[in-house]
Scaffold this motif. Structure first.
Motif, short mmCIF file in Angstrom:
data_model
loop_
_atom_site.label_atom_id
_atom_site.label_comp_id
_atom_site.label_asym_id
_atom_site.label_seq_id
_atom_site.Cartn_x
_atom_site.Cartn_y
_atom_site.Cartn_z
N ASN A 165 -11.57 80.37 70.54
CA ASN A 165 -12.59 80.37 69.19
C ASN A 165 -12.08 81.03 67.78
OD1 ASN A 165 -14.02 80.76 67.68
ND2 ASN A 165 -15.28 82.52 68.52
N PRO A 166 -11.59 79.79 67.44
CA PRO A 166 -11.82 78.08 67.13
C PRO A 166 -10.63 77.82 68.58
CG PRO A 166 -10.63 78.26 65.33
CD PRO A 166 -10.80 79.98 65.97
N PRO A 167 -11.28 76.94 68.90
CA PRO A 167 -10.04 75.58 70.00
C PRO A 167 -8.75 75.40 69.07
CG PRO A 167 -12.52 74.86 69.52
CD PRO A 167 -12.62 75.66 68.64
N SER A 168 -8.23 76.30 70.31
CA SER A 168 -6.54 75.79 69.14
C SER A 168 -5.74 75.61 70.24
CB SER A 168 -6.27 76.80 68.38
OG SER A 168 -4.45 76.60 67.72
N TYR A 169 -4.76 74.45 70.50
CA TYR A 169 -4.09 73.84 71.26
C TYR A 169 -2.43 73.71 71.13
CZ TYR A 169 -1.40 72.01 76.17
OH TYR A 169 -0.98 72.50 76.90
N VAL A 170 -1.14 74.98 70.76
CA VAL A 170 -0.43 74.71 69.32
C VAL A 170 1.10 74.41 70.65
CG1 VAL A 170 0.80 75.44 67.99
CG2 VAL A 170 -1.55 75.67 67.60
#
Length: 493
Positions: free
Chosen positions: A133-138
């Motif tokens: 939250n918020p969506p994140s894929y790093v």
């Protein structure tokens, strides 16, 4: 005294069998070559030791900061590690002392450690940060996590003549490299660079397997050149180098350097593609041959714009298409990897260390390719290259940022394509490591499919080229080996 590298992790004699599948045409020198191939059929590479090499000095706080990957680097997460290496002769025995492999390996390890002071990111690992939250894929480079570069010493009961025999590249060469089958995403847990030093009866092979999100061919050979430079310097403290790498990532103006991928788990984008068995062979183009091909292509088009490289690739495109025995109405393509460094405005430094590459090419029907001549094919490649400019590069990157995706090799399977990799313009033979000029460049088996071509400078220089060609079919290799246009080009001295 500070310990430069950790103790050896394993002294077990790991053995990797290389049983060859003989695909060979009964042509010139057939008896000698078959004997050589049979003698190599059960040759095994034995791993004697391995360790992890860290930078010679502790990293600065700045160097430990996360390094965020660019779109062109993230795009390559499914691409296999790049594998390239050099074959050297052992030094002849001197009057005072024979060559010591133990002392030589110590010097290689120490100089590698000193080189990592400059290329410290190669000692680190990839990392992924996921937020809900918020969506994140790093995915990024975690320079604080720096286990080191893998260093392997191995031996093989083979000679230089075994490796450089006429005909197909012996399968044992594939065991001169580490991290076979690894993809760039595996850099989360595997070394980003692995060096394997394989001692032959009369030679030494130094092979590197490097994560493709970290380096293209230019960056790999930049690193190898710096390592060789430091090796020759024999300095025992921080050593300056003639070409320090530019490690700061390039960011498209107006965009965040931190890119969040549209995934929640790596299973959603990872593909482990295993290529088919291949027949590989090297062909040598002398400087005279290359010059004649360039002159012919330009003359046919009444221009002087076609480069030597474009003329050679055009010849390969025509001759390989003919060797494949395709029908006249089939469509065929020639694609080549090109660097973006000097195409961008402002240009990136030649010393930019990363994977700033793109792909261009030409497409034609077989009939068009065969009836219009060498110049016509070469000019199509020239147009593709000249039209690939700053605007196109940045438009492609911007488009990817707006809709990110990870490349999958299975999407590139095309029996009618040739894919050109590496470059004869890179200074490979300048990497000597105290052994003089290498005898040859060789590659591993990763990232190769039917029709893959790797280009290298010829050992004698002067614009000569060595071309490595890969096919799934030995018959196709036989057809190329007897192609009149191809053979005529090779005969020019």
């Amino acid at each position: 005294m500070k310990k430069v590298y950790p103790i050896i992790h394993s002294m077990s004699m790991l053995t990797y069998k290389c049983k060859e599948c003989l695909h060979w045409s009964i042509k010139r020198r057939e008896q000698l070559v078959i004997v050589a191939l049979l003698s190599m059929s059960y040759t095994s590479v034995k791993r004697i030791s391995e360790c992890l090499i860290k930078p010679l000095h502790d990293l600065s706080p700045e160097a430990k900061q996360p390094l965020h990957l660019t779109p062109l680097e993230l795009f390559a997460l499914n691409v296999n590690y790049s594998q390239k290496g050099l074959l050297f002769p052992k030094p002849p025995p001197s009057e005072n002392q024979d060559f010591s492999i133990t002392a030589y390996l110590d010097d290689l390890r120490y100089s590698l450690s000193a080189t990592l002071d400059h290329f410290y990111l190669l000692a680190s690992r990839l990392a992924t940060k996921i937020e809900e939250n918020p969506p994140s894929y790093v995915i990024y480079l975690d320079c604080k996590n720096s286990p080191g570069v893998k260093f392997i010493y191995a031996t093989v009961d083979a000679t230089i003549s075994d490796i450089l025999q006429p005909g197909d590249v012996p399968v044992v060469v594939r065991s001169f490299f580490d991290l076979n089958n690894a993809i760039s995403y595996d850099g989360h847990t595997l070394p980003l660079l692995s060096i394997q030093v394989t001692e032959l009866v009369d030679g030494i092979f130094i092979g590197g397997s490097i994560n493709h999100v970290l380096a293209d061919a230019a960056s790999f050979w930049h690193f190898m050149g710096a390592w060789s430079e430091i090796f020759k310097s024999k300095e025992k403290s921080f050593v300056s180098i003639s070409r320090p790498p530019v490690l700061k990532r390039w960011v498209l103006p107006g965009y965040d350097p931190v890119i969040s991928l549209p995934y929640t788990h790596h299973d959603q984008f990872i593909e482990r593609f295993e290529g088919p068995p291949l027949v590989e062979r090297f062909f040598h183009f002398s400087s005279a041959s290359v010059s004649k091909l360039k002159a012919k292509a330009n003359s046919e088009c009444n221009t002087n714009k076609i480069s030597s490289l474009q003329a050679v690739i055009a010849l390969l495109w025509r001759c390989i298409t003919r060797a494949r025995r395709l029908s006249d109405d089939d469509e065929t393509s020639s694609s080549l990897m090109v660097g973006n460094r000097r195409r961008m405005t402002p240009p990136l430094s030649n010393d930019y260390f990363g994977n700033p590459v793109g792909m261009v090419g030409g497409t034609a029907t077989v009939r068009e390719l065969m009836t219009n001549g060498l110049g016509w094919a070469a000019f199509r490649l020239y147009e593709a290259v000249i039209n690939y400019n700053d605007t196109i590069v940045k438009e492609n990157i911007e488009s990817w940022i707006k809709k990110p995706f990870i490349f999958k090799r299975s999407q590139m399977i095309n029996k009618n394509i040739i894919l050109v990799l590496s470059s004869p313009r890179l200074d490979m033979y300048g990497c000597e490591f105290g052994l003089g000029k290498a005898l040859a460049v060789r590659s591993g088996w990763m990232n190769k499919d039917d029709g893959t071509i790797n280009l290298y400078p010829g050992r004698e220089g002067g614009g000569s080229m060595d071309v490595e060609v890969c096919f799934t079919s030995s018959q196709t290799m036989m057809n190329l080996d007897s192609d009149e246009e191809f053979m005529d080009a090779l005969k020019i001295e």
